[in-house]
Every structure is written in C-alpha cells, then in structure tokens.
Scaffold this motif. Structure first.
Motif, PDB file in Angstrom:
ATOM      1  N   ALA A  35       0.826  -1.210   0.000  1.00 23.69           N
ATOM      2  CA  ALA A  35       0.000   0.000   0.000  1.00 23.69           C
ATOM      3  C   ALA A  35       0.857   1.255   0.000  1.00 23.69           C
ATOM      4  N   SER A  36       2.178   1.100  -0.139  1.00 24.92           N
ATOM      5  CA  SER A  36       3.118   2.223  -0.104  1.00 24.92           C
ATOM      6  C   SER A  36       2.987   3.024   1.181  1.00 24.92           C
ATOM      7  N   SER A  37       2.755   2.327   2.276  1.00 25.62           N
ATOM      8  CA  SER A  37       2.554   2.999   3.558  1.00 25.62           C
ATOM      9  C   SER A  37       3.882   3.340   4.206  1.00 25.62           C
ATOM     10  N   SER A 243      -0.683  13.187   4.018  1.00 23.58           N
ATOM     11  CA  SER A 243       0.238  12.089   4.303  1.00 23.58           C
ATOM     12  C   SER A 243       1.156  12.513   5.442  1.00 23.58           C
ATOM     13  N   SER A 278      -6.441  12.403   8.893  1.00 19.65           N
ATOM     14  CA  SER A 278      -6.640  12.169   7.464  1.00 19.65           C
ATOM     15  C   SER A 278      -8.038  12.508   6.994  1.00 19.65           C
ATOM     16  N   ASP A 281      -9.965  10.271   4.028  1.00 25.84           N
ATOM     17  CA  ASP A 281      -9.098   9.950   2.898  1.00 25.84           C
ATOM     18  C   ASP A 281      -8.485   8.570   3.123  1.00 25.84           C
ATOM     19  N   GLY A 283      -6.537   6.735   1.307  1.00 27.67           N
ATOM     20  CA  GLY A 283      -5.108   6.657   1.022  1.00 27.67           C
ATOM     21  C   GLY A 283      -4.279   7.179   2.174  1.00 27.67           C
ATOM     22  N   ALA A 284      -4.722   8.288   2.780  1.00 25.86           N
ATOM     23  CA  ALA A 284      -3.993   8.851   3.911  1.00 25.86           C
ATOM     24  C   ALA A 284      -4.066   7.935   5.120  1.00 25.86           C
ATOM     25  N   ILE A 286      -4.364   4.615   5.082  1.00 24.86           N
ATOM     26  CA  ILE A 286      -3.438   3.512   4.825  1.00 24.86           C
ATOM     27  C   ILE A 286      -1.992   3.976   4.975  1.00 24.86           C
ATOM     28  N   ASP A 287      -1.738   5.229   4.643  1.00 22.78           N
ATOM     29  CA  ASP A 287      -0.393   5.792   4.805  1.00 22.78           C
ATOM     30  C   ASP A 287      -0.047   5.995   6.281  1.00 22.78           C
TER      31      ASP A 287
END
Length: 342
Positions: A35-37, A243, A278, A281, A283-284, A286-287
């Motif tokens: 997940a590019s975390s 992020s 976040s 969001d 994506g945020a 998961i980041d």
C-alpha cells in the motif's frame, strides 16, 4: 441509552472497514509495503505508540498562583482536542486518558462535542459514540472544581454528527440540562458561569470565574451561554493531512501560531491546534495518518507533540494562548503552564 450510531449504519460499516484495513497494514509489513505505507508494524510496536505519561503530571490547582486580575486572553492554557475520545476506535482516538486525569494534570480547556439525539447530548467524535453523555462531563468537571475552587475550566461546546429523533431544538436541550435534568441542574447552578444581563461578549478576568466552567459557545442559539467561539480570537486549526510526509507543513503552521501569540495583542485569544488527521481519505489512512501518529510520531516521523515540547523548552518565554493537543504529554502541559510564570 439507545445505540446512537444506528442512523449512520452505512458510515459505521465503512469506518469498521477502514479500521480493519489499517490494522491489516499495521500487523502485516507486506501489506503495508504494497500500500506504499510509511507506517508499518514495526512502528506500532517499537515507535512511540504506547500511552503517554500525562497521568504522571499533577497540577490540579496551578491557576491559584495567578492574580484575580489576569485575563485568560493573556494566559497560556493547555487544552485537549476532542477531549472525550479516549475510548474511541483506532481511527478516532485522540486521548490516552479520561477527563478526570486530564483535569488533574492541568488541562484547562476542553473540546466537548455533543450530538443532539433523542433530546439528549451523547458525546461523539464524528459518527462514533464515545460511551459518555453531557451529564458525565458535567459531573466530572463539577467534582474537580469542588475540590479545586481556584481553577477555571473552559469548555468549547459544539454540535457533532447528525441531529436525529428530537422533539426540541439544541438550545432547548441545553436549557433542559441547565435547569431541569436532575443529574445536572444543581451542579450547573453552582459551577456554570452565567453571563450577566449586560454581558459584552468578552472573557471575564479570572477573579470573576474561579471555581466555574465557562462555555466557549461554538453553536447557534438565541441565548448567550458564554464567550462566542471565534470572537476576538486568532485560530490555527489546519487539521487535514494528506500524508505523514506533510507533517513538516503542519508543524510550520503550529510554530508560526506560537510566534503570533507571543507578539500579538493581549486582548486577542490565540488558539493553536496541534492536532491533525486524514479525515476520510482512505489513502492517507493507509499511509498511517491518524491522530495518534500525527501527535506522537512514528519510527521515521517526529510527531507534533515532541516537536512542540522542544520548541517551548528552547524558546523559553512568551504567551502561547490555548494549546489544543491530541495525546498531550506531561512535558507539553508542564511547558505550557510554565509560560504563565516566566
């Protein structure tokens, strides 16, 4: 009390799904990598994600050393953002300790979020019901003020989430707590500051409000229940973070607000929100952008709370105004309080 999250069942399921995905990322380094975390399981175990030390701080009567002539706009006041979210989910939690612990540690500004549901005020953080009612807040604050009459507690009070199943207005329900509810009416009669008939909207000097809770009114009403939130205030409350890489930008805004408070008019109440999250969001999330990671940091990211500790320790003197924090440490609260006596 009836389950107050039923009207938002779809949102509840979504929040649970997000929590599950985040937990999977926390526990499975491979998932986090995919997940590019920037927030992996090693951060959760080895990082600064444990409980803070606020419960080691004891400053129940520090305002007693301030003169009655001091006005709160001139002071440095430690506060908690989303004060009651100490029992919330991983995504929603903003505090490690309950309200009584916060007050004993020296916290003097609360952020109380009341949903208007079934003609009562359950306490929420967004959709999430925090297993507390406004009566619980009143009881805890009143007990604290009974034992510490030199203190003043400020309570930013606002509506949260969706109104549902009510037969009266938000203001009518607040008046019910103040005048009719047997669990709160006598306590509020004794400990709630009531603006006088000729009230001009200013925050009174400490001598007028010691031993009382002062509502900072962040809701619409025909009546006046305390100083209006935002009136004669300079507020930094940039709380959405795309992020963890953007935490430096958030810190710059926090630092700039501290500098403004130090140099600004003593008639202005400066407010500095250290918190960020976040939002919704995915994506945020998961980041790894959560209130706790922003506040405490991770293995690779220094959080806002330790940055603030260092800044206040190194800069020495000067008013901070209200400092709203997620997961405040004992050192943070101690440094803010000390600014009143330097």
């Amino acid at each position: 009390m009836t389950n107050t999250t039923l009207p938002g069942r779809r949102s509840v399921l979504r929040a649970l799904a997000l929590s599950l995905m985040l937990l999977m990322a926390l526990m499975n380094p491979a998932t986090a990598s995919a997940a590019s975390s920037s927030f992996g399981s090693s951060d959760f175990v080895a990082g600064s994600m444990g409980s803070d030390d606020l419960d080691s701080m004891s400053a129940p009567d520090w305002m007693g050393d301030l003169p009655d002539s001091a006005n709160p706009t001139e002071l440095s006041l430690p506060g908690t953002h989303d004060t009651m979210a100490y029992s919330a989910s991983l995504i929603g939690a903003t505090q490690d300790f309950d309200l009584a612990t916060q007050l004993n540690a020296g916290i003097r500004v609360l952020d109380i979020r009341t949903r208007h549901y079934q003609d009562e005020f359950p306490i929420h953080h967004g959709i999430e019901y925090l297993q507390a009612d406004f009566a619980d807040v009143v009881s805890t604050v009143s007990e604290f003020l009974r034992e510490n009459p030199s203190e003043t507690v400020f309570m930013r009070m606002q509506k949260e989430y969706k109104d549902a199943e009510n037969t009266r207005s938000y203001e009518d329900t607040l008046n019910w707590y103040i005048h009719d509810n047997p669990d709160t009416r006598d306590l509020l009669s004794e400990y709630l500051w009531t603006p006088p008939a000729d009230y001009d909207g200013a925050i009174p000097d400490l001598g007028e409000i010691r031993g009382q809770v002062v509502i900072l009114q962040n809701f619409s009403a025909d009546g006046v229940y305390g100083p209006r939130w935002g009136r004669n205030m300079d507020i930094q409350d940039d709380y959405l973070l795309p992020s963890l890489d953007d935490i430096d930008t958030k810190w710059e805004k926090v630092r700039d607000q501290f500098e403004k408070a130090e140099q600004g008019s003593m008639q202005t109440m400066f407010v500095n929100g250290l918190n960020a999250t976040s939002g919704e969001d995915l994506g945020a999330i998961i980041d790894g952008v959560l209130p706790m990671t922003v506040a405490k940091g991770t293995r690779n990211v220094t959080g806002i709370v330790p940055r603030t500790e260092d800044y206040l320790r190194d800069s020495g003197t000067g008013r901070t105004g209200i400092v709203f924090a997620d997961f405040p440490s004992a050192a943070l609260v101690e440094e803010v309080i000390a600014r009143n006596f330097n």
